[in-house]
Design a protein around this motif. Structure first.
Motif, PDB file in Angstrom:
ATOM      1  N   GLY A  48      -1.142  -7.305   0.260  1.00  0.00           N
ATOM      2  CA  GLY A  48      -0.917  -7.503   1.686  1.00  0.00           C
ATOM      3  C   GLY A  48       0.220  -8.462   1.919  1.00  0.00           C
ATOM      4  N   ARG A 103       0.834  -1.214   0.000  1.00  0.00           N
ATOM      5  CA  ARG A 103       0.000   0.000   0.000  1.00  0.00           C
ATOM      6  C   ARG A 103       0.867   1.262   0.000  1.00  0.00           C
ATOM      7  N   ARG A 108       0.931  -7.801  15.785  1.00  0.00           N
ATOM      8  CA  ARG A 108       0.191  -6.537  15.853  1.00  0.00           C
ATOM      9  C   ARG A 108       0.715  -5.653  16.990  1.00  0.00           C
ATOM     10  N   VAL A 163       1.351 -12.276   3.979  1.00  0.00           N
ATOM     11  CA  VAL A 163       0.964 -13.481   4.706  1.00  0.00           C
ATOM     12  C   VAL A 163       2.215 -14.044   5.370  1.00  0.00           C
ATOM     13  N   VAL A 198       1.462  -6.257   9.313  1.00  0.00           N
ATOM     14  CA  VAL A 198       0.985  -7.452  10.026  1.00  0.00           C
ATOM     15  C   VAL A 198       0.435  -8.462   9.017  1.00  0.00           C
ATOM     16  N   PRO A 199       0.902  -9.728   9.055  1.00  0.00           N
ATOM     17  CA  PRO A 199       0.360 -10.736   8.141  1.00  0.00           C
ATOM     18  C   PRO A 199      -1.145 -10.892   8.312  1.00  0.00           C
ATOM     19  N   SER A 200      -1.857 -10.936   7.201  1.00  0.00           N
ATOM     20  CA  SER A 200      -3.312 -11.072   7.270  1.00  0.00           C
ATOM     21  C   SER A 200      -3.729 -12.506   7.560  1.00  0.00           C
ATOM     22  N   GLN A 201      -2.875 -13.478   7.151  1.00  0.00           N
ATOM     23  CA  GLN A 201      -3.165 -14.887   7.389  1.00  0.00           C
ATOM     24  C   GLN A 201      -1.867 -15.624   7.688  1.00  0.00           C
ATOM     25  N   ASP A 242      -0.066  -1.679  11.116  1.00  0.00           N
ATOM     26  CA  ASP A 242      -1.107  -2.529  10.538  1.00  0.00           C
ATOM     27  C   ASP A 242      -0.720  -3.081   9.176  1.00  0.00           C
ATOM     28  N   TYR A 243      -0.111  -2.231   8.314  1.00  0.00           N
ATOM     29  CA  TYR A 243       0.190  -2.674   6.957  1.00  0.00           C
ATOM     30  C   TYR A 243       1.310  -3.715   6.909  1.00  0.00           C
ATOM     31  N   ILE A 271      -0.519 -13.644  15.101  1.00  0.00           N
ATOM     32  CA  ILE A 271      -0.920 -12.374  14.497  1.00  0.00           C
ATOM     33  C   ILE A 271      -1.054 -11.295  15.561  1.00  0.00           C
TER      34      ILE A 271
END
Length: 561
Positions: A498, A461, A518, A500, A526-529, A523-524, A514
């Protein structure tokens, strides 16, 4: 010994600095417009407009409090102002107030974890923090962890009751006391080498790296941008970036150097509300990361002729897919689309490429828009691993040289020595240089073509992310060394949407890992999964095989944890 003061005459749409003014700092550019356009709008936030005079007066009151608080300290010039703010009227007044007292401002993004903000405060020379109402919930826990007392300005807090529960040991100054303080006149003693702002970027060691951008660096960029885009007092600039992202400097000071107005995108609505924001405010300048445009395209917001008021559409922060650029050009048919490139260490943007309105087959076949040629007075060079210039037409590491390049990393001589080094040739002498870690090749017709990173740094992003920093946080949270962070998923435009994480031999749950990340990362980052890998792939050197891990993701051969 302090550097000699610059004296220069600047003219832009009627605004002028006399030859007796100090150097053309960011503040001086604003002051010139304030004199010529004092009753014109300088800032728009959620329907409320502030004129140049109103913004100047608000900044002057904050500056008066900061200067009074430092009056007992003869060494006040070494201090910096922390800004725990997020696109509010107080935030913009605080930027100008910091510059008025001769202090670099240090953005403290309230969305970032407390541990990261604490690292920034401990690494910097901040003695004063300005806090707006959006960030008031963050300031207490942050101050409670600091070993030294600070002066905390709270212009949006009515009385002492508003901060009675905050940690003791710090001095808190509410709105009433600020409004009762005499405004401060801008400092007259400022040199080209003095700092304008201090930003902290992602670091591979897990600790953010500071980059102090001087007034000379910043003025060189803004003046280059003014000459290229020729903004005027009737222009309306978008403002989507947090202050911790240096592209915000472009928005603020390109607008304020020309008597134009800065329009802050509403917090509510997110990307889905940006189309209405452009039309409702009649914006003429657009500036965003490509990922924002990609999300707008996914939401079908780039229909032909959607944004006829735009004159300029600028993108920076990550590679700009060619198809996305063409879609935006059709949506904003009266604007000129440009792709900008530049790391924080070289002040906002260093090269630019103007996308031709007419289609060219050889250009449209490129996956991404070229990054073009350097701005006026700046130089680029492609070098090999040893810093020697590459032959014409061959790819190499991109080096940047010129007045926009910073002096080095903040209080980090070792890191500075490895990155801020000139190429090994006579043409590199006499200026500062920065080795970007980016690969590029020079095209005779289109300039530089971006080829990707040499190391494991990515853009998420628009934010620069060291994957090693993410992995350091994952190792702690997962209690295992078998971890990897990868940009994923990859959108249709080729942009990473993003991150992972992949782990092996960990007893921790995905939620625990996670949550642990965090607490350490923005936030950008941090792994989403999280994915569990049964057989961890290694290369011939016994190191993690990232290519194989990417293949596992692509083929869905990993278990979602």
């Amino acid at each position: 010994m302090r550097q000699s003061r610059w004296r220069i005459n600047l003219r832009s749409n009627g605004a002028a600095l006399s030859c007796n003014e100090a150097l053309p700092s960011l503040l001086a550019l604003f002051l010139a417009s304030r004199r010529s356009y004092q009753n014109r709008p300088a800032l728009w936030i959620e329907g409320r407009t502030f004129t140049y005079s109103e913004l100047y007066d608000a900044a002057g009151r904050l500056a008066g409090v900061i200067r009074a608080a430092r009056s007992h300290d003869a060494g006040y010039q070494r201090y910096q102002c922390g800004l725990l703010v997020n696109r509010t009227p107080t935030a913009y007044a605080a930027v100008l107030a910091s510059l008025m007292v001769g202090s670099p401002y240090v953005p403290l993004n309230p969305r970032f974890p407390r541990s990261r903000l604490r690292d920034v405060l401990l690494s910097s020379a901040v003695d004063t923090i300005v806090v707006d109402h959006r960030s008031s919930a963050v300031v207490g826990p942050l101050l409670d962890s600091l070993p030294r007392p600070l002066t905390v300005l709270m212009p949006d807090a009515e009385t002492a009751v508003d901060y009675a529960a905050l940690p003791r040991g710090h001095r808190y100054i509410p709105r009433g006391e600020i409004e009762g303080t005499s405004p401060a006149a801008p400092t007259a003693d400022c040199s080209a080498e003095d700092g304008a702002y201090l930003l902290f970027t992602s670091g591979s060691t897990g600790t953010p790296k500071g980059v102090l951008i001087s007034h000379g660096n910043a003025a060189a960029y803004v003046n280059n941008a003014r000459a290229r885009y020729r903004p005027g007092p009737e222009d309306r600039f978008s403002q989507l970036f947090d202050f911790s992202f240096d592209l915000s400097v472009h928005d603020m000071f390109l607008a304020w150097s020309s008597g134009a107005c800065l329009y802050c995108a509403p917090e509510r609505g997110g990307v889905a509300g940006l189309g209405d924001f452009i039309r409702r405010c009649g914006l003429t300048f657009w500036f965003s990361v490509p990922a924002t445009a990609a999300f707008m395209r996914q939401l079908r917001m780039l229909k032909p002729c959607s944004y006829p008021t735009l004159r300029w559409s600028l993108f920076c922060g990550e590679a700009l897919p060619m198809g996305l650029a063409r879609a935006w050009q059709e949506a904003a048919p009266n604007s000129i689309v440009e792709n900008l490139y530049g790391p924080t260490e070289a002040t906002v943007a260093f090269t630019a490429y103007r996308l031709p309105r007419q289609r060219r087959s050889e250009l449209d076949e490129l996956p991404t828009v070229p990054i073009g040629m350097p701005l006026a007075g700046q130089k680029v060079m492609l070098v090999d691993d040893n810093g020697k210039p590459m032959p014409d037409g061959e790819a190499g590491e991109l080096c940047l040289g010129g007045s926009q390049v910073a002096a080095g990393y903040w209080r980090a001589r070792g890191q500075s020595a490895s990155r801020f080094q000139p190429p090994q040739c006579a043409d590199a002498e006499g200026m500062r240089w920065y080795r970007t870690g980016d690969r590029a090749v020079m095209n005779r017709e289109h300039g530089l073509i971006f080829l990707g990173r040499i190391d494991r740094q990515v853009k998420i992003r628009g934010h620069r992310v060291e994957l090693m920093e993410v992995e350091n946080a994952m190792r702690v949270a997962a209690a295992t060394d078998m971890v990897a962070a990868l940009p994923w998923p990859i959108g249709d435009d080729g942009l990473a949407l993003g991150l992972v994480g992949l782990v092996a031999r960990s007893q921790k749950t995905a939620a625990e890992i996670i949550d642990g990340c965090r607490g350490r990362l923005p936030d950008y980052m941090v792994p989403s999964q999280l994915y569990r890998v049964a057989n961890w792939p290694l290369n011939g050197n016994g190191k993690t095989d990232y290519t194989s891990l990417t293949g596992l993701l692509r083929n869905a051969d990993v278990e979602l944890q």
